[in-house]
Design a protein around this motif. Structure first.
Motif, short mmCIF file in Angstrom:
data_model
loop_
_atom_site.label_atom_id
_atom_site.label_comp_id
_atom_site.label_asym_id
_atom_site.label_seq_id
_atom_site.Cartn_x
_atom_site.Cartn_y
_atom_site.Cartn_z
N ALA A 186 0.92 -1.23 0.10
CA ALA A 186 -0.18 0.07 0.09
C ALA A 186 0.62 1.30 0.35
CB ALA A 186 -1.62 -0.12 1.14
N LEU A 187 0.73 3.05 -1.05
CA LEU A 187 1.64 3.23 -0.86
C LEU A 187 0.40 4.29 -0.49
CD1 LEU A 187 3.27 2.73 -4.20
CD2 LEU A 187 4.40 3.11 -1.63
N LYS A 188 1.06 5.53 0.16
CA LYS A 188 0.27 6.72 0.14
C LYS A 188 0.52 7.67 -0.80
CE LYS A 188 -0.78 10.37 3.47
NZ LYS A 188 -0.46 11.01 4.69
N LEU A 189 -0.69 8.31 -1.97
CA LEU A 189 -0.37 8.58 -2.95
C LEU A 189 -1.73 10.22 -3.11
CD1 LEU A 189 -0.05 6.25 -5.58
CD2 LEU A 189 2.38 7.31 -4.48
N SER A 190 -0.80 11.13 -3.55
CA SER A 190 -1.93 12.31 -4.21
C SER A 190 -3.18 11.41 -4.83
CB SER A 190 -1.00 13.25 -5.05
OG SER A 190 -1.25 12.57 -6.01
N PRO A 191 -4.44 12.14 -4.17
CA PRO A 191 -5.92 11.64 -4.56
C PRO A 191 -5.83 11.35 -6.29
CG PRO A 191 -6.06 13.20 -2.53
CD PRO A 191 -4.51 12.70 -3.08
N GLU A 192 -4.98 12.66 -6.65
CA GLU A 192 -4.95 12.82 -8.17
C GLU A 192 -4.52 11.57 -8.47
OE1 GLU A 192 -5.77 16.36 -6.56
OE2 GLU A 192 -4.44 14.95 -6.45
N HIS A 248 -6.68 7.97 -0.07
CA HIS A 248 -4.91 9.09 -0.43
C HIS A 248 -3.94 7.41 -0.68
CE1 HIS A 248 -5.84 12.83 1.04
NE2 HIS A 248 -5.98 12.69 1.75
N TRP A 249 -4.50 6.23 -0.16
CA TRP A 249 -3.56 5.35 -0.33
C TRP A 249 -4.51 4.33 -1.66
CZ3 TRP A 249 0.32 3.94 2.64
CH2 TRP A 249 0.69 4.61 4.14
N SER A 250 -3.24 3.96 -2.65
CA SER A 250 -3.62 2.44 -3.30
C SER A 250 -2.56 1.13 -3.27
CB SER A 250 -3.54 3.54 -4.47
OG SER A 250 -3.94 3.76 -5.20
N ASP A 251 -3.86 0.37 -3.34
CA ASP A 251 -2.68 -1.76 -2.91
C ASP A 251 -1.96 -1.12 -4.68
OD1 ASP A 251 -3.20 -2.11 -0.66
OD2 ASP A 251 -4.89 -3.25 -1.63
N VAL A 252 -0.50 -1.56 -4.07
CA VAL A 252 0.26 -2.19 -5.72
C VAL A 252 0.33 -3.74 -5.34
CG1 VAL A 252 1.78 -1.67 -7.04
CG2 VAL A 252 0.76 -0.17 -6.10
N TYR A 253 0.02 -4.22 -6.81
CA TYR A 253 0.26 -5.84 -7.20
C TYR A 253 1.98 -5.73 -8.19
CZ TYR A 253 -4.10 -6.19 -4.67
OH TYR A 253 -4.81 -7.25 -4.13
N TYR A 254 2.88 -5.69 -6.96
CA TYR A 254 4.11 -4.85 -7.68
C TYR A 254 4.37 -6.74 -9.01
CZ TYR A 254 5.45 -7.00 -3.08
OH TYR A 254 6.13 -8.58 -2.06
N GLU A 255 4.10 -7.62 -8.42
CA GLU A 255 4.53 -8.90 -9.77
C GLU A 255 4.33 -7.98 -10.98
OE1 GLU A 255 4.95 -11.60 -7.57
OE2 GLU A 255 6.49 -11.83 -6.36
N GLN A 256 3.08 -7.90 -11.33
CA GLN A 256 2.62 -7.34 -12.12
C GLN A 256 2.99 -5.71 -13.00
OE1 GLN A 256 -1.91 -7.18 -11.50
NE2 GLN A 256 -1.97 -9.19 -9.86
N VAL A 257 4.07 -5.15 -12.49
CA VAL A 257 4.18 -3.89 -13.53
C VAL A 257 5.47 -4.11 -11.86
CG1 VAL A 257 3.92 -1.45 -12.34
CG2 VAL A 257 2.04 -3.29 -11.95
N LYS A 258 6.25 -3.04 -13.85
CA LYS A 258 7.50 -3.38 -14.14
C LYS A 258 8.16 -2.46 -12.47
CE LYS A 258 7.41 -2.91 -18.95
NZ LYS A 258 8.10 -1.84 -20.74
N ASP A 259 9.54 -2.87 -12.29
CA ASP A 259 10.39 -2.64 -11.40
C ASP A 259 10.49 -1.48 -11.35
OD1 ASP A 259 10.84 -5.09 -11.03
OD2 ASP A 259 12.72 -5.58 -11.41
N ALA A 260 10.59 -0.77 -12.87
CA ALA A 260 11.08 0.68 -12.58
C ALA A 260 9.65 1.78 -11.53
CB ALA A 260 11.26 1.46 -13.87
N LEU A 261 8.64 1.14 -12.52
CA LEU A 261 7.47 1.98 -12.39
C LEU A 261 7.01 1.96 -10.79
CD1 LEU A 261 4.84 1.58 -14.91
CD2 LEU A 261 5.35 3.11 -14.30
#
Length: 127
Positions: free
Chosen positions: A57-63, A85-98
């Motif tokens: 889970a990452l804290k990011l701006s609403p936008e 304010h928070w999103s879950d990221v399934y990080y193995e499904q996304v490129k490392d750089a992102l």
């Protein structure tokens, strides 16, 4: 990225600490005591639906949250956090750089809210 790489990368950012205030199935990462990332380690309490897939889970701006959720199926409203304010990221499904970019964005968001004298220590990561 795998879970060890996420942890290693996050701890490489200046001033980051980790703890487990919510139990053994999560690690929170903080800057000056403020949580900016929560890494799910697996376990019963926070296992949602078919979400045995690694996530953080990452804290990011609403936008940013809206934009990323619209672009990536691997980014969803955070299950156990404020969804604005928070999103879950399934990080193995996304490129490392992102994943690294989004971790830095979360880190900088928290750094930007710190008192000016403290915040200046962390300005080196501005994109």
């Amino acid at each position: 990225m795998n879970i060890e790489e996420v942890r290693e990368y996050t701890l490489s950012l200046p001033g980051v600490t980790e703890d487990q205030p919510f139990g053994d199935d999560n690690i929170t990462f903080r800057l000056e005591g403020k949580i900016f990332l929560c890494l799910w380690l697996g376990g019963d309490e926070h296992d949602i639906n078919d979400a045995s897939e690694p996530r953080l889970a990452l804290k990011l701006s609403p936008e940013s949250n809206e934009e990323l959720r619209g672009q990536f199926a691997a980014v969803t409203p955070a299950w156990h956090w404020n969804k604005k304010h928070w999103s879950d990221v399934y990080y193995e499904q996304v490129k490392d750089a992102l994943v690294q970019e989004w971790i830095r964005e979360s880190y900088q968001l928290v750094a930007s809210k710190l008192p000016k004298a403290i915040r200046q220590k962390y300005q080196i990561l501005q994109a």
